[in-house]
Design a protein around this motif. Sequence first.
Motif, PDB file in Angstrom:
ATOM      1  N   ALA A 175      13.814  40.682  60.699  1.00 17.59           N
ATOM      2  CA  ALA A 175      13.928  40.734  62.092  1.00 17.59           C
ATOM      3  C   ALA A 175      13.380  41.657  62.987  1.00 17.59           C
ATOM      4  O   ALA A 175      13.319  43.031  62.634  1.00 17.59           O
ATOM      5  N   ALA A 176      12.292  41.161  63.684  1.00 15.48           N
ATOM      6  CA  ALA A 176      11.524  42.343  64.563  1.00 15.48           C
ATOM      7  C   ALA A 176      11.799  42.424  65.935  1.00 15.48           C
ATOM      8  O   ALA A 176      11.145  43.317  66.431  1.00 15.48           O
ATOM      9  N   GLY A 177      13.048  41.850  66.352  1.00 12.17           N
ATOM     10  CA  GLY A 177      13.325  42.115  67.681  1.00 12.17           C
ATOM     11  C   GLY A 177      12.233  41.688  68.566  1.00 12.17           C
ATOM     12  O   GLY A 177      11.399  40.756  68.539  1.00 12.17           O
ATOM     13  N   ASP A 178      12.164  42.620  69.837  1.00  9.69           N
ATOM     14  CA  ASP A 178      11.300  42.142  70.821  1.00  9.69           C
ATOM     15  C   ASP A 178       9.990  43.128  70.759  1.00  9.69           C
ATOM     16  O   ASP A 178       9.154  42.874  71.760  1.00  9.69           O
ATOM     17  N   ALA A 179       9.727  43.532  69.517  1.00  9.43           N
ATOM     18  CA  ALA A 179       8.556  44.392  69.340  1.00  9.43           C
ATOM     19  C   ALA A 179       7.232  43.037  69.053  1.00  9.43           C
ATOM     20  O   ALA A 179       6.117  43.580  68.885  1.00  9.43           O
ATOM     21  N   ILE A 180       7.671  41.964  68.585  1.00  2.26           N
ATOM     22  CA  ILE A 180       6.721  40.883  68.604  1.00  2.26           C
ATOM     23  C   ILE A 180       7.189  39.824  69.656  1.00  2.26           C
ATOM     24  O   ILE A 180       8.393  39.673  69.875  1.00  2.26           O
ATOM     25  N   SER A 181       6.303  39.010  69.986  1.00  3.54           N
ATOM     26  CA  SER A 181       6.585  37.888  70.981  1.00  3.54           C
ATOM     27  C   SER A 181       5.534  36.720  70.880  1.00  3.54           C
ATOM     28  O   SER A 181       4.484  36.677  71.524  1.00  3.54           O
ATOM     29  N   PRO A 182       5.754  35.917  69.702  1.00  4.03           N
ATOM     30  CA  PRO A 182       5.014  35.002  69.444  1.00  4.03           C
ATOM     31  C   PRO A 182       4.740  33.752  70.560  1.00  4.03           C
ATOM     32  O   PRO A 182       3.659  33.276  70.304  1.00  4.03           O
ATOM     33  N   LEU A 183       5.851  33.603  71.324  1.00  5.85           N
ATOM     34  CA  LEU A 183       5.645  32.631  72.298  1.00  5.85           C
ATOM     35  C   LEU A 183       5.402  32.957  73.820  1.00  5.85           C
ATOM     36  O   LEU A 183       4.581  32.873  74.215  1.00  5.85           O
ATOM     37  N   LYS A 184       6.279  33.744  74.120  1.00  8.11           N
ATOM     38  CA  LYS A 184       6.149  34.601  75.405  1.00  8.11           C
ATOM     39  C   LYS A 184       5.115  35.609  75.602  1.00  8.11           C
ATOM     40  O   LYS A 184       4.740  36.232  74.821  1.00  8.11           O
TER      41      LYS A 184
END
Length: 307
Positions: free
Chosen positions: A187-196
Amino acid sequence: MNRRSILKGALGGVVGLALPPFARSAFSQERPAVVPVSDGFVMLTGAGGNVLVRTASAGQVLVDSGAAAFTDAVLADLRALPGGGHATTLFNTHWHRDQVGGNLALGRSEATIIAHEKTRAHLATEYYLRDEDRYEKAMPAAAQPTVTFFTGDQTLAGKERIEYGHLLEAHTDGDIYVFFRDANVLAAGDAISPLKDPVLDWFGGGWLGGRADSQEKLLKLVDEKTRIVPSYGPVVGRAELQAESDMTRMLFDRMLDFIKQGMSAQDMLDAGLMKGLSRTFHDPARFAYDAHKGYWAHHNSLAPEVL
Ligand SMILES: [Zn+2]
């Protein structure tokens, strides 16, 4: 169509027009979708932020609890999964309200809530939301993390190892990853954002340098088979993480160069900040503004010739 249904339709139209999109979703009680992640893991999506669930008859382990408006729906989904809604442990990847809305209900049912100390501090006191020019109220004691850390730690779910650690300034000042090492689910939280578009809460301590370093840290944890769960968007794999990390590093290097030339956020966009990236941003001006603000907060750590 009788008068009643016309009236209902008209009212629906008025409400629909009068409320901005975030308010409409805040009143929604649609059930989040249950998406398979891997053996014994599902993701609830459409509850504000994603909720990762490790299902087990001995008790469920959750990463994030969704937005408050969806708490009843999230709890209903959890009850229908193996483990029957008994959550022993809840991690919060950060302190934004889309991730901690179910904390109160889960904390009251005696789940241990684990988070970075900065996340606890934000939830335990009022904090200022600059964009909305208002203070977010402290959450009740039962909703606050009960176990906190600074750098990282580990625990067990059954015989499976769960490792968790700080992602320094990736999105806020309290971001963490949670890695189910034996199951190979991250689980990477919001440290990655593949879509947004990537979000940098610069006023809450996030900046592009922290995000670039954090994504490289996450890459070191994963292999080709790791299932990676972001706060928003679909489950991804190592290839998508690598692509986002490359893009973040490219943006960081470009902005560092532009900052040294004294450019504003708009100057940077005009000079080709977003040129040739692996994806198109929905709102490049917003991203550039937030990222630029983050550099100003880190001038002392960029390079000697900056100041
Ligand atoms: Zn967030």
